[in-house]
Structures are given as structure tokens and as C-alpha cells.
Design an enzyme around this catalytic site. Structure first.
Site, mmCIF file in Angstrom:
data_model
loop_
_atom_site.group_PDB
_atom_site.id
_atom_site.type_symbol
_atom_site.label_atom_id
_atom_site.label_comp_id
_atom_site.label_asym_id
_atom_site.label_seq_id
_atom_site.Cartn_x
_atom_site.Cartn_y
_atom_site.Cartn_z
ATOM 1 N N ARG A 201 26.307 56.351 27.873
ATOM 2 C CA ARG A 201 26.098 57.707 28.405
ATOM 3 C C ARG A 201 25.949 58.744 27.295
ATOM 4 N NH1 ARG A 201 30.066 57.575 33.701
ATOM 5 N NH2 ARG A 201 28.555 56.577 35.038
ATOM 6 N N LYS B 282 29.509 46.847 51.721
ATOM 7 C CA LYS B 282 29.700 47.325 53.089
ATOM 8 C C LYS B 282 28.509 48.043 53.694
ATOM 9 C CE LYS B 282 34.662 47.926 52.721
ATOM 10 N NZ LYS B 282 35.716 48.939 52.560
ATOM 11 N N GLY C 46 25.985 51.995 40.980
ATOM 12 C CA GLY C 46 26.728 51.605 39.788
ATOM 13 C C GLY C 46 26.814 50.099 39.592
ATOM 14 N N GLY D 149 26.782 57.255 42.145
ATOM 15 C CA GLY D 149 26.921 58.026 43.379
ATOM 16 C C GLY D 149 25.767 58.995 43.581
HETATM 17 P P1 ADP Z 1 26.404 49.681 44.231
HETATM 18 O O1 ADP Z 1 27.550 50.119 43.363
HETATM 19 O O2 ADP Z 1 25.259 49.139 43.443
HETATM 20 O O3 ADP Z 1 25.993 50.740 45.208
HETATM 21 P P2 ADP Z 1 28.187 48.381 46.072
HETATM 22 O O4 ADP Z 1 29.331 49.117 45.483
HETATM 23 O O5 ADP Z 1 27.760 48.730 47.445
HETATM 24 O O6 ADP Z 1 26.925 48.422 45.092
HETATM 25 O O7 ADP Z 1 28.532 46.828 46.140
HETATM 26 C C1 ADP Z 1 28.840 46.066 45.022
HETATM 27 C C2 ADP Z 1 29.883 45.043 45.334
HETATM 28 O O8 ADP Z 1 29.533 44.273 46.473
HETATM 29 C C3 ADP Z 1 30.077 44.057 44.213
HETATM 30 O O9 ADP Z 1 31.350 44.245 43.639
HETATM 31 C C4 ADP Z 1 29.946 42.693 44.880
HETATM 32 O O10 ADP Z 1 30.914 41.760 44.437
HETATM 33 C C5 ADP Z 1 30.153 43.019 46.331
HETATM 34 N N1 ADP Z 1 29.556 42.009 47.213
HETATM 35 C C6 ADP Z 1 28.286 41.603 47.268
HETATM 36 N N2 ADP Z 1 28.135 40.604 48.146
HETATM 37 C C7 ADP Z 1 29.345 40.357 48.678
HETATM 38 C C8 ADP Z 1 29.833 39.429 49.641
HETATM 39 N N3 ADP Z 1 29.028 38.548 50.233
HETATM 40 N N4 ADP Z 1 31.157 39.462 49.929
HETATM 41 C C9 ADP Z 1 31.965 40.356 49.334
HETATM 42 N N5 ADP Z 1 31.567 41.267 48.417
HETATM 43 C C10 ADP Z 1 30.269 41.272 48.087
HETATM 44 MG MG MG Z 2 29.634 50.356 43.801
#
Ligand code: ADP
Ligand code: MG
Length: 398
Positions: free
Chosen positions: A41, A202, A355, A378
Site C-alpha cells: 500500500r 456468504k 480483499g 470493501g
Molecule cells: P472477498 O474478500 O474477495 O470479497 P469473501 O470474504 O466473500 O471474499 O470470501 C472469502 C472467503 O470465503 C475465504 O476465506 C474462503 O476460504 C471462503 N470460502 C470459499 N469457499 C468456501 C466454502 N465452500 N466453504 C467455506 N468457506 C469458503
Molecule cells: Mg473478505
């Protein structure tokens, strides 16, 4: 949301005092030694800083770090950042002991053209996260111009990210400019077909993104933990997989909405499931919706990988948010890796937001192959949700 904002090139900064909001919220070693574990960063801010110094501006940089909640927390001081920034610039960075206190004010007043100083952690001030006008005014009073380059903080209306723009001419730095051009451009007038890949843990944290992208994408690909809520909503058996029962109806609606709009919505056809949430868990591949009791889906299966890689092949633009599986466990990173590889091989504009998605692409070694990896987790999500970004909205229009 498509922004057309003035940048640091659109105003005269020569010899001016410039308040520059950066995102220096870097990860630090947990042992309190003040060692920065990743200076990405700080490096990302260099082009704008260098430009300002070349223009003979006097740069008053500022940033938050962590969540000191309005108290002075020594372990969250920006002093280590000043040291690293100084090494990277090959130039002294004058460190202030406070944000708008006597030391900051005196140092800012004495700052000469071509010099740079750094204020202390803006969140040491209680008014920062409340967007207190008095704090914003005090910060603004030290400078002639405000430049924001902290894309990671533009989704927050804080004193140093938005409030100061009420008192100074405000423009963007190069980092924000690039985020607006690439993500904003892809959302407003994408090179088609536009494929959105959505995953992560989620459904509930991605509703806004799904909603907004359903309006603009040609294809939506669903993976990651959220896929099991979609599967369960269609009567599938998901065993112990991540499931948000409250969001099953919503998932169903999204599938129907996509069909009605003619948006192709792809769901996994198979799953790598495991007998525990652990890196060394026993695993097997089963058809989607046929996960046995006691097992949980941790990655997309090989047939799904083929389907998804095929779907991005001829894309004009791909927006990816959310890993396809638990990529932190190498045994369950295959789906995420295959998708990253497929993106690296397309001629599409490839944009990574979120992230964990950015971390996954980096960790798997495909970062250099992407058109753009957003510097704001975010902030990039809220941008993709079509929400207004207060730290961008406050800047001067072109
Ligand atoms: P981002 O930060 O890119 O927006 P998220 O925070 O929504 O992504 O999700 C990332 C997390 O989702 C990771 O830590 C990953 O381990 C988890 N994840 C992905 N697939 C699964 C799964 N099938 N079951 C549980 N956790 C999952
Ligand atoms: Mg995340």
C-alpha cells in the site's frame, strides 16, 4: 455509478501545500516490533507522491491505521510507515507527533515546497470516523489543496476521506483515478460479454453485488460457499456445507430473475467435499446437491471447473469477486486456481475485487496477469454494488 472526477493533473499544485489522504493501513508484525509485513500500500501511493514532489508541492500525507477508536494507541502509530516511505522515496519524511495538534500544525507551517511530512494516525482523533467538521476544518487549514488517493477508504465518509473536501479544492490521485477508470468503466460500459464470477463465503455479504451485477452482466457464475445456499434452495442436499437458510428464498429469486432477464446464471455441477473443515481432511468429488451427511463442500469440482473456464474464454470483461473454494487450504484451492489461470489466458479485461480474492490471485501467482486488482476490498465491493462512494463523490467533477 460512473464518476468523472478531476485528478491531480487537472489542477495547479505547483508550490502548493497539499493534504494527501493515503491508505497506509499496512499489516504490521504482531509482536509490536513495528515491522511492516507488506508494504504494497505504501508503494502504491508512490506515483502520486512523486508527481506532487516533482511539481514542487509541499506534501502533508495522512492515513488511518487499524482501529484505535479515537485514542492514541502507540502500536498503531504511523512512525514505521514514515520510515518505510522515506526509504522508498530516498528522501526525508518528516513525522508529526499528532494529527491536528501543535506539532502537526508547526511542521505543516514550516514545510517547504518539495518536502513531505506525515501526520499521525487520523483515527487517533475522535472526530475522524464521525466526520466531524471541526476536525476536517483543522486538517484543511494546514493545506491549499486536498488530494485523495486512498481508494481503500473511499466507501467511508470520514473527516480525512470526505469532510475535508468541504474546505479545500479536492481531486483524486492516480490510484483512485485508475480504480474509477477500470472498475467504473467496466460497470458503466463494459466490453461484452461481461462475465461476473461471484464466490466467497456468504450470500448475505454479496447480495448487493449480485443484485447490481444481475442488471449489467451477460453471465453470472456462482461458486464458493454461497453456492450451497443456491443448491439447497433448489432442493439439493448440502450436508454440513456453509448454508444460510434465511437466504434460500433470495437465491431462488435471483435464479428466476436471471432467467427472466436472459442472464446466463451458472451454478456448480459438482463439488469437492470434505469430512472436516481442515487442510488435511479426507475428500471426495460428488454431484452438486448430493453431498452426503457429515460432509461439507470446500471447492468446486472438476466438471464445474471446465464449465466455468469455458464460460470466461470468450468474455470481453470479467469481474471476479469471491474465491471458488477454501483456497487457504492447498487441497481445496484447485477451483480458484483453475479460474485464475483461465482468466490469465483470456484476452478479456480482468478485474479482481474483494480483499480475499485479491489475496488468492496473488498467492496463486496470477496477479501480474490480471488487468486490474483493486486496492480496496470493501470499497471495491461497494463500487460493484452500485453504491455511492463518499470519498469519491466529494471530489470535483471534470
Ligand atoms: P472477498 O474478500 O474477495 O470479497 P469473501 O470474504 O466473500 O471474499 O470470501 C472469502 C472467503 O470465503 C475465504 O476465506 C474462503 O476460504 C471462503 N470460502 C470459499 N469457499 C468456501 C466454502 N465452500 N466453504 C467455506 N468457506 C469458503
Ligand atoms: Mg473478505
Amino acid at each position: 455509478m460512473n464518476y468523472n472526477k478531476k485528478t491531480v493533473r487537472d489542477i495547479d499544485v505547483k508550490g502548493k501545500k497539499v493534504l494527501l489522504r493515503c491508505d497506509f493501513n499496512v499489516p504490521m508484525a504482531k509482536d509490536g516490533s513495528g515491522v511492516i509485513t507488506d508494504d504494497k500500500r505504501i508503494r502504491a501511493a508512490l506515483p502520486t507522491i512523486q508527481y506532487l514532489l516533482d511539481q514542487n508541492a509541499a506534501v502533508i500525507a495522512c492515513s488511518h491505521m487499524g482501529k484505535p477508536k479515537g485514542e492514541v494507541v502507540p502500536s498503531l502509530s504511523l512512525k514505521p510507515v514514515a520510515k518505510r516511505l522515506s526509504e522508498l522515496l530516498g528522501k526525508e519524511v518528516i513525522m508529526a507527533d499528532d494529527v491536528v495538534g501543535p506539532d502537526a500544525k508547526a511542521k505543516a507551517a514550516a514545510l517547504k515546497p518539495g518536502q513531505i511530512m506525515l501526520l499521525e494516525n487520523t483515527r487517533f482523533e475522535k472526530g475522524e470516523t464521525k466526520n466531524d467538521p471541526e476536525l476536517a476544518k483543522a486538517m484543511a487549514s494546514m493545506a491549499d489543496v486536498y488530494v485523495s488517493d486512498a481508494f481503500g477508504a473511499v466507501h467511508r465518509a470520514h473527516a480525512s476521506t470526505a469532510g475535508v473536501a468541504d474546505y479545500l479544492p479536492a481531486v483524486s490521485g492516480f490510484l483512485i483515478q485508475k480504480e474509477l477508470e477500470i472498475i467504473g468503466g467496466a460497470l458503466a460500459s463494459p466490453k461484452r460479454p461481461l462475465v461476473a464470477i461471484l464466490g466467497g463465503s456468504k450470500v448475505s455479504s454479496k447480495i448487493g453485488v449480485i443484485n447490481n451485477l444481475l442488471e449489467i452482466a451477460d453471465t453470472i457464475i456462482i461458486g464458493g460457499g454461497m453456492a450451497y445456499t443456491f443448491s439447497a434452495a433448489q432442493g439439493g442436499k448440502v450436508g454440513d456445507s456453509l448454508l444460510e437458510a434465511d437466504w434460500m428464498d433470495y437465491s431462488k429469486e435471483m435464479v428466476e430473475k436471471a432467467a427472466a432477464k436472459g442472464v446466463k446464471l451458472l451454478l456448480p455441477v459438482d463439488t469437492v467435499c470434505a469430512d472436516a473443515f481442515a487442510p488435511d481432511a479426507k475428500s471426495q468429488v460428488v454431484k452438486a446437491g448430493e453431498i452426503p451427511d457429515g460432509w461439507q463442500g470446500l471447492d468446486i469440482g472438476p466438471e464445474t471447473v471446465k464449465l466455468y473456464c469455458d464460460a470466461v474464454k470468450d468474455a470481453g470483461t470479467v469481474i471476479w469477486n469471491g474465491p471458488m473454494g477454501v483456497f487457504e487450504f492447498p487441497a481445496f484451492a484447485k477451483g480458484t486456481e483453475a479460474v485464475a489461470k483461465a482468466l490469465s489466458e483470456t484476452s478479456a479485461i480482468t478485474i479482481i475485487g474483494g480483499g480475499d480474492s485479491a489475496a488468492a490471485v496473488q498467492q496463486l501467482g496470477y496477479a501480474e496477469k490480471m488487468t486490474h486488482i483493486s486496492t480496496g476490498g470493501g470499497a471495491s465491493l461497494e463500487f460493484m454494488e452500485g453504491k455511492e462512494l463518499p470519498g469519491v463523490a466529494c471530489l470535483l467533477d471534470k
